[in-house]
Design a protein around this motif. Structure first.
Motif, PDB file in Angstrom:
ATOM      1  N   GLY A 131      43.741  44.893  69.794  1.00 58.44           N
ATOM      2  CA  GLY A 131      44.644  44.536  68.581  1.00 58.44           C
ATOM      3  C   GLY A 131      44.431  46.156  68.016  1.00 58.44           C
ATOM      4  O   GLY A 131      43.806  46.580  66.981  1.00 58.44           O
ATOM      5  N   VAL A 132      45.666  46.834  68.500  1.00 56.27           N
ATOM      6  CA  VAL A 132      45.597  48.467  68.263  1.00 56.27           C
ATOM      7  C   VAL A 132      46.814  48.818  67.459  1.00 56.27           C
ATOM      8  O   VAL A 132      47.754  48.316  67.916  1.00 56.27           O
ATOM      9  N   ALA A 133      46.705  49.524  66.604  1.00 60.13           N
ATOM     10  CA  ALA A 133      47.728  49.998  65.690  1.00 60.13           C
ATOM     11  C   ALA A 133      48.620  48.964  64.932  1.00 60.13           C
ATOM     12  O   ALA A 133      48.246  48.247  64.175  1.00 60.13           O
ATOM     13  N   GLY A 134      49.956  48.997  65.661  1.00 61.76           N
ATOM     14  CA  GLY A 134      50.634  47.594  65.176  1.00 61.76           C
ATOM     15  C   GLY A 134      50.263  46.404  65.335  1.00 61.76           C
ATOM     16  O   GLY A 134      50.476  45.538  64.631  1.00 61.76           O
ATOM     17  N   GLY A 135      49.589  46.089  66.532  1.00 67.08           N
ATOM     18  CA  GLY A 135      48.983  44.810  66.567  1.00 67.08           C
ATOM     19  C   GLY A 135      47.769  44.463  65.809  1.00 67.08           C
ATOM     20  O   GLY A 135      47.497  43.315  65.321  1.00 67.08           O
ATOM     21  N   PHE A 136      46.968  45.551  65.312  1.00 67.13           N
ATOM     22  CA  PHE A 136      46.115  45.216  64.440  1.00 67.13           C
ATOM     23  C   PHE A 136      46.789  44.893  62.967  1.00 67.13           C
ATOM     24  O   PHE A 136      46.114  44.013  62.396  1.00 67.13           O
ATOM     25  N   MET A 137      47.858  45.669  62.674  1.00 72.36           N
ATOM     26  CA  MET A 137      48.432  45.302  61.387  1.00 72.36           C
ATOM     27  C   MET A 137      49.014  43.885  61.548  1.00 72.36           C
ATOM     28  O   MET A 137      48.918  43.217  60.454  1.00 72.36           O
ATOM     29  N   ILE A 138      49.908  43.515  62.453  1.00 74.34           N
ATOM     30  CA  ILE A 138      50.605  42.435  62.503  1.00 74.34           C
ATOM     31  C   ILE A 138      49.322  41.121  62.332  1.00 74.34           C
ATOM     32  O   ILE A 138      49.517  40.164  61.803  1.00 74.34           O
ATOM     33  N   ALA A 139      48.026  41.255  63.063  1.00 70.59           N
ATOM     34  CA  ALA A 139      47.204  40.302  62.919  1.00 70.59           C
ATOM     35  C   ALA A 139      46.670  40.198  61.603  1.00 70.59           C
ATOM     36  O   ALA A 139      46.631  39.123  60.950  1.00 70.59           O
ATOM     37  N   ASN A 140      46.630  41.328  60.733  1.00 63.96           N
ATOM     38  CA  ASN A 140      46.027  41.233  59.384  1.00 63.96           C
ATOM     39  C   ASN A 140      46.985  40.751  58.616  1.00 63.96           C
ATOM     40  O   ASN A 140      46.833  40.251  57.707  1.00 63.96           O
ATOM     41  N   MET A 141      48.441  40.650  58.685  1.00 63.35           N
ATOM     42  CA  MET A 141      49.478  39.883  58.128  1.00 63.35           C
ATOM     43  C   MET A 141      49.507  38.507  58.311  1.00 63.35           C
ATOM     44  O   MET A 141      50.109  37.767  57.464  1.00 63.35           O
ATOM     45  N   CYS A 142      48.958  38.145  59.230  1.00 66.25           N
ATOM     46  CA  CYS A 142      48.768  36.512  59.329  1.00 66.25           C
ATOM     47  C   CYS A 142      47.872  35.741  58.662  1.00 66.25           C
ATOM     48  O   CYS A 142      47.070  36.357  58.039  1.00 66.25           O
ATOM     49  N   ASP A 143      48.111  34.473  58.388  1.00 69.39           N
ATOM     50  CA  ASP A 143      47.694  33.816  57.451  1.00 69.39           C
ATOM     51  C   ASP A 143      46.036  33.163  58.090  1.00 69.39           C
ATOM     52  O   ASP A 143      45.222  33.295  57.438  1.00 69.39           O
ATOM     53  N   LEU A 144      46.000  33.184  59.294  1.00 69.86           N
ATOM     54  CA  LEU A 144      44.898  32.782  59.965  1.00 69.86           C
ATOM     55  C   LEU A 144      44.930  33.723  61.437  1.00 69.86           C
ATOM     56  O   LEU A 144      45.963  34.028  61.965  1.00 69.86           O
ATOM     57  N   VAL A 145      43.664  34.101  61.681  1.00 70.60           N
ATOM     58  CA  VAL A 145      43.469  34.991  62.751  1.00 70.60           C
ATOM     59  C   VAL A 145      42.330  34.175  63.474  1.00 70.60           C
ATOM     60  O   VAL A 145      40.979  34.153  63.017  1.00 70.60           O
ATOM     61  N   VAL A 146      42.333  34.054  65.170  1.00 69.40           N
ATOM     62  CA  VAL A 146      41.454  33.729  65.646  1.00 69.40           C
ATOM     63  C   VAL A 146      41.378  34.609  66.629  1.00 69.40           C
ATOM     64  O   VAL A 146      42.346  35.110  67.408  1.00 69.40           O
ATOM     65  N   ALA A 147      40.120  35.189  67.030  1.00 70.35           N
ATOM     66  CA  ALA A 147      39.737  36.096  67.972  1.00 70.35           C
ATOM     67  C   ALA A 147      38.965  35.612  69.228  1.00 70.35           C
ATOM     68  O   ALA A 147      37.844  34.940  69.081  1.00 70.35           O
ATOM     69  N   GLY A 148      39.205  36.112  70.333  1.00 68.38           N
ATOM     70  CA  GLY A 148      38.436  35.875  71.514  1.00 68.38           C
ATOM     71  C   GLY A 148      37.174  36.884  71.409  1.00 68.38           C
ATOM     72  O   GLY A 148      37.204  37.905  70.763  1.00 68.38           O
ATOM     73  N   GLU A 149      36.101  36.623  72.008  1.00 67.71           N
ATOM     74  CA  GLU A 149      34.939  37.163  71.822  1.00 67.71           C
ATOM     75  C   GLU A 149      35.028  38.779  72.304  1.00 67.71           C
ATOM     76  O   GLU A 149      34.368  39.442  71.807  1.00 67.71           O
ATOM     77  N   ASN A 194      39.310  34.489  61.165  1.00 69.27           N
ATOM     78  CA  ASN A 194      38.818  33.309  60.709  1.00 69.27           C
ATOM     79  C   ASN A 194      37.569  32.702  61.742  1.00 69.27           C
ATOM     80  O   ASN A 194      36.334  32.219  61.253  1.00 69.27           O
ATOM     81  N   ARG A 195      37.814  32.885  63.098  1.00 69.31           N
ATOM     82  CA  ARG A 195      37.010  32.374  64.072  1.00 69.31           C
ATOM     83  C   ARG A 195      36.934  33.247  65.262  1.00 69.31           C
ATOM     84  O   ARG A 195      38.077  34.074  65.500  1.00 69.31           O
ATOM     85  N   VAL A 196      35.653  33.206  65.733  1.00 68.44           N
ATOM     86  CA  VAL A 196      35.535  33.875  67.265  1.00 68.44           C
ATOM     87  C   VAL A 196      35.370  32.772  68.312  1.00 68.44           C
ATOM     88  O   VAL A 196      34.419  32.040  68.067  1.00 68.44           O
ATOM     89  N   VAL A 197      36.136  32.864  69.251  1.00 68.33           N
ATOM     90  CA  VAL A 197      36.105  31.757  70.141  1.00 68.33           C
ATOM     91  C   VAL A 197      36.066  32.221  71.460  1.00 68.33           C
ATOM     92  O   VAL A 197      36.351  33.136  71.931  1.00 68.33           O
ATOM     93  N   ARG A 198      35.733  31.359  72.440  1.00 72.56           N
ATOM     94  CA  ARG A 198      35.740  31.698  73.901  1.00 72.56           C
ATOM     95  C   ARG A 198      36.830  31.171  74.532  1.00 72.56           C
ATOM     96  O   ARG A 198      37.453  30.151  74.154  1.00 72.56           O
ATOM     97  N   GLY A 199      37.987  32.039  75.252  1.00 75.09           N
ATOM     98  CA  GLY A 199      38.865  31.614  76.007  1.00 75.09           C
ATOM     99  C   GLY A 199      40.190  31.267  74.908  1.00 75.09           C
ATOM    100  O   GLY A 199      40.315  32.067  73.852  1.00 75.09           O
ATOM    101  N   GLU A 200      40.950  30.278  75.166  1.00 73.93           N
ATOM    102  CA  GLU A 200      42.010  30.033  74.397  1.00 73.93           C
ATOM    103  C   GLU A 200      41.852  28.749  73.568  1.00 73.93           C
ATOM    104  O   GLU A 200      42.759  27.960  73.625  1.00 73.93           O
ATOM    105  N   SER A 201      40.807  28.490  73.038  1.00 77.15           N
ATOM    106  CA  SER A 201      40.424  27.537  72.284  1.00 77.15           C
ATOM    107  C   SER A 201      40.921  27.279  70.738  1.00 77.15           C
ATOM    108  O   SER A 201      40.137  26.688  69.931  1.00 77.15           O
ATOM    109  N   THR A 202      42.160  27.777  70.642  1.00 78.41           N
ATOM    110  CA  THR A 202      42.547  27.779  69.162  1.00 78.41           C
ATOM    111  C   THR A 202      43.422  26.431  68.892  1.00 78.41           C
ATOM    112  O   THR A 202      43.917  26.342  67.847  1.00 78.41           O
TER     113      THR A 202
END
Length: 163
Positions: free
Chosen positions: A13-31, A84-92
């Motif tokens: 999540g670099v530059a604009g991707g980092f910004m967009i993630a931070n603008m969301c209500d909830l963020v789940v990230a892969g490990e 919000n959470r760190v998950v393995r794979g696409e378990s959102t």
């Protein structure tokens, strides 16, 4: 206010991707996800168009990342409350399904109240002020030099510095 903005981040999540993630209500990230904004180093500009980072991460952590162009791992982002959470794979899906069980009108009211609280603290004013700064930074010598050398060179410079 009609939807919960949910972002799943896998990888960078670099530059604009980092910004967009931070603008969301909830963020789940892969490990293996990480976040970075090297624009201050590569383009000599005032980082992203929407400076949401201090509101999500705290001012000191935002300054550290933006001043250094460094990286924040998914687990570090979780520790400071950005993710919000760190998950393995696409378990959102389980989180999305749980949210979908709530009455939509109630969710809209909760989101509206939280967003109004942020606005009362000055969020919209701060975002507007930074956008002006961001635009002004496009006239700086550092940005104009980086632009004239080409964006590809700026990206390569960042890759070499990160290695």
């Amino acid at each position: 206010f009609r939807r919960v903005l949910f972002r799943s981040v896998q990888g960078a999540g670099v530059a604009g991707g980092f910004m967009i993630a931070n603008m969301c209500d909830l963020v789940v990230a892969g490990e293996s996800a990480y976040f970075s904004d090297p624009v201050g180093h590569t383009l000599g500009a005032a980082a992203t168009e929407v400076l949401i980072h201090p509101w999500v991460m705290g001012a000191r952590k935002a300054k550290e990342l933006l001043f250094t162009g460094g990286r924040l791992s998914a687990s570090e982002a979780h520790a400071i409350g950005m993710v919000n959470r760190v998950v393995r794979g696409e378990s959102t899906l389980a989180l999305a399904q749980q949210i979908a069980k709530a009455p939509p009108f109630g969710l809209r009211l909760i989101k509206r109240s939280i967003n109004r609280t942020l606005d009362a603290q000055g969020l919209r004013t701060a975002l507007a002020a930074h956008f002006d700064t961001h635009q002004l930074s496009h006239l700086s010598e550092g940005f104009l030099t980086a632009r004239d050398r080409g964006l590809a060179n700026a990206i390569q410079k960042n890759r070499e510095a990160s290695a």
